[in-house]
Design a protein around this motif. Structure first.
Motif, mmCIF file in Angstrom:
data_model
loop_
_atom_site.group_PDB
_atom_site.id
_atom_site.type_symbol
_atom_site.label_atom_id
_atom_site.label_comp_id
_atom_site.label_asym_id
_atom_site.label_seq_id
_atom_site.Cartn_x
_atom_site.Cartn_y
_atom_site.Cartn_z
ATOM 1 N N VAL A 92 0.639 -1.507 -0.280
ATOM 2 C CA VAL A 92 0.342 -0.022 -0.236
ATOM 3 C C VAL A 92 0.778 0.672 -0.150
ATOM 4 O O VAL A 92 2.232 1.134 0.423
ATOM 5 N N PRO A 93 0.456 2.303 -0.427
ATOM 6 C CA PRO A 93 1.084 3.866 -0.149
ATOM 7 C C PRO A 93 1.621 3.743 1.084
ATOM 8 O O PRO A 93 0.868 3.484 1.684
ATOM 9 N N ALA A 94 2.608 4.286 1.320
ATOM 10 C CA ALA A 94 3.237 4.718 2.122
ATOM 11 C C ALA A 94 2.718 5.589 3.188
ATOM 12 O O ALA A 94 2.207 6.038 4.249
ATOM 13 N N ARG A 95 1.702 6.676 2.696
ATOM 14 C CA ARG A 95 0.779 6.986 3.940
ATOM 15 C C ARG A 95 -0.705 6.583 3.983
ATOM 16 O O ARG A 95 -0.766 7.524 4.899
ATOM 17 N N HIS A 96 -1.055 5.052 4.136
ATOM 18 C CA HIS A 96 -1.588 4.421 4.258
ATOM 19 C C HIS A 96 -0.899 3.445 5.370
ATOM 20 O O HIS A 96 -1.833 2.606 6.394
ATOM 21 N N GLY A 97 0.825 3.172 5.553
ATOM 22 C CA GLY A 97 1.241 2.452 6.459
ATOM 23 C C GLY A 97 1.093 2.390 7.713
ATOM 24 O O GLY A 97 0.576 1.643 8.509
ATOM 25 N N PHE A 98 1.244 3.446 8.886
ATOM 26 C CA PHE A 98 0.756 3.421 9.754
ATOM 27 C C PHE A 98 -0.673 3.268 10.350
ATOM 28 O O PHE A 98 -0.708 2.105 11.554
ATOM 29 N N ARG A 99 -1.317 3.707 10.187
ATOM 30 C CA ARG A 99 -3.118 3.247 10.127
ATOM 31 C C ARG A 99 -3.562 1.643 9.966
ATOM 32 O O ARG A 99 -3.805 1.273 10.843
ATOM 33 N N MET A 100 -2.459 1.340 8.651
ATOM 34 C CA MET A 100 -3.092 -0.380 9.282
ATOM 35 C C MET A 100 -2.782 -0.893 9.815
ATOM 36 O O MET A 100 -2.171 -1.990 9.907
ATOM 37 N N GLU A 143 -10.057 -15.385 -5.195
ATOM 38 C CA GLU A 143 -11.125 -15.148 -4.322
ATOM 39 C C GLU A 143 -11.664 -14.079 -4.008
ATOM 40 O O GLU A 143 -12.474 -13.774 -3.094
ATOM 41 N N LEU A 144 -10.532 -12.827 -4.110
ATOM 42 C CA LEU A 144 -11.021 -11.241 -3.649
ATOM 43 C C LEU A 144 -10.127 -10.297 -4.782
ATOM 44 O O LEU A 144 -8.562 -11.247 -5.423
ATOM 45 N N THR A 145 -11.029 -9.515 -4.580
ATOM 46 C CA THR A 145 -10.190 -8.518 -5.496
ATOM 47 C C THR A 145 -9.274 -7.225 -4.658
ATOM 48 O O THR A 145 -10.528 -6.467 -3.706
ATOM 49 N N TRP A 146 -7.599 -7.309 -4.191
ATOM 50 C CA TRP A 146 -7.496 -5.943 -3.450
ATOM 51 C C TRP A 146 -7.949 -4.773 -4.034
ATOM 52 O O TRP A 146 -7.552 -4.405 -5.421
ATOM 53 N N PRO A 147 -8.428 -3.921 -3.032
ATOM 54 C CA PRO A 147 -8.890 -2.479 -3.298
ATOM 55 C C PRO A 147 -7.273 -1.591 -4.161
ATOM 56 O O PRO A 147 -5.872 -1.647 -3.816
ATOM 57 N N LEU A 148 -7.722 -1.037 -5.391
ATOM 58 C CA LEU A 148 -6.823 0.391 -5.623
ATOM 59 C C LEU A 148 -6.091 0.585 -4.947
ATOM 60 O O LEU A 148 -7.732 1.910 -3.678
ATOM 61 N N PRO A 149 -4.835 1.840 -4.123
ATOM 62 C CA PRO A 149 -4.121 1.318 -5.194
ATOM 63 C C PRO A 149 -3.470 -0.114 -4.101
ATOM 64 O O PRO A 149 -2.028 0.485 -4.931
ATOM 65 N N SER A 150 -3.950 -0.559 -3.934
ATOM 66 C CA SER A 150 -2.784 -2.055 -3.311
ATOM 67 C C SER A 150 -1.778 -2.236 -4.116
ATOM 68 O O SER A 150 -3.236 -1.993 -5.431
ATOM 69 N N ALA A 194 -7.133 -2.817 4.273
ATOM 70 C CA ALA A 194 -7.182 -2.198 3.343
ATOM 71 C C ALA A 194 -8.129 -1.330 2.493
ATOM 72 O O ALA A 194 -8.165 0.157 1.835
ATOM 73 N N CYS A 195 -9.193 -1.890 2.417
ATOM 74 C CA CYS A 195 -10.915 -1.799 1.991
ATOM 75 C C CYS A 195 -11.529 -0.261 2.354
ATOM 76 O O CYS A 195 -11.490 0.498 2.139
ATOM 77 N N GLN A 196 -11.003 -0.144 3.891
ATOM 78 C CA GLN A 196 -12.006 0.435 4.180
ATOM 79 C C GLN A 196 -10.884 1.709 4.377
ATOM 80 O O GLN A 196 -11.037 2.687 3.822
ATOM 81 N N LEU A 197 -9.619 1.811 4.538
ATOM 82 C CA LEU A 197 -8.677 3.143 4.230
ATOM 83 C C LEU A 197 -8.878 3.447 2.999
ATOM 84 O O LEU A 197 -8.342 4.732 2.288
ATOM 85 N N THR A 198 -9.162 2.823 1.910
ATOM 86 C CA THR A 198 -9.311 3.131 0.341
ATOM 87 C C THR A 198 -10.950 3.310 0.198
ATOM 88 O O THR A 198 -11.507 4.237 -0.917
ATOM 89 N N GLY A 199 -11.692 3.390 1.201
ATOM 90 C CA GLY A 199 -12.838 3.716 0.782
ATOM 91 C C GLY A 199 -13.581 2.542 0.153
ATOM 92 O O GLY A 199 -14.664 2.884 -0.991
#
Length: 139
Positions: free
Chosen positions: A41-49, A77-84, A119-124
């Protein structure tokens, strides 16, 4: 957000395994019994994740991306959300990634389903399960 994804795609598109991708090297104290893939994931999401997950395995980072080690096949069986970005074999388009988090035990893995949901939660993004998963079969 799209600029980071474009950078990843350009970097990833011009590199192939052994040609510009970096394989994340696990510490010798952990045992990858289920194979290794990575989710970035982009670094801006790192600490929150990191703070929202019930358990973190090995986590790597460079200046632009953070990478979590997951069992091989965690993209099924799943689709990782962008921008992951899902990286098979833990071969990532990263520049000098370093291990920033070691697991508390000998397993290198972050559980993929909680990682996916965070990841889904943080990317909306609403979780998107592949058709047929969770459906009730008639007898």
């Amino acid at each position: 957000m799209l600029r980071n994804l474009a950078t990843l795609l350009v970097r990833g598109g011009s590199r192939t395994r052994g040609h510009g991708l970096t394989r994340l090297e696990l510490p010798p104290s952990v045992v990858p019994t289920l194979g290794c893939d990575a989710v970035g994931v982009p670094a801006r999401h790192g600490f929150r994740m990191l703070g929202r997950l019930p358990r973190n395995g090995c986590v790597f980072a460079d200046t632009d991306w953070w990478w979590w080690i997951v069992p091989a096949g965690s993209d099924q069986e799943l689709t990782w959300p962008l921008p992951s970005h899902y990286a098979e074999g833990a071969c990532v388009p990263a520049v000098n990634p370093r291990l920033i988090r070691r697991p508390d035990d000998s397993s290198p893995y972050t559980p993929p389903i909680p990682l996916y949901l965070v990841a889904c939660q943080l990317t909306g993004t609403a979780p998107l399960w592949t058709a047929g998963v969770g459906s009730v079969r008639s007898a």
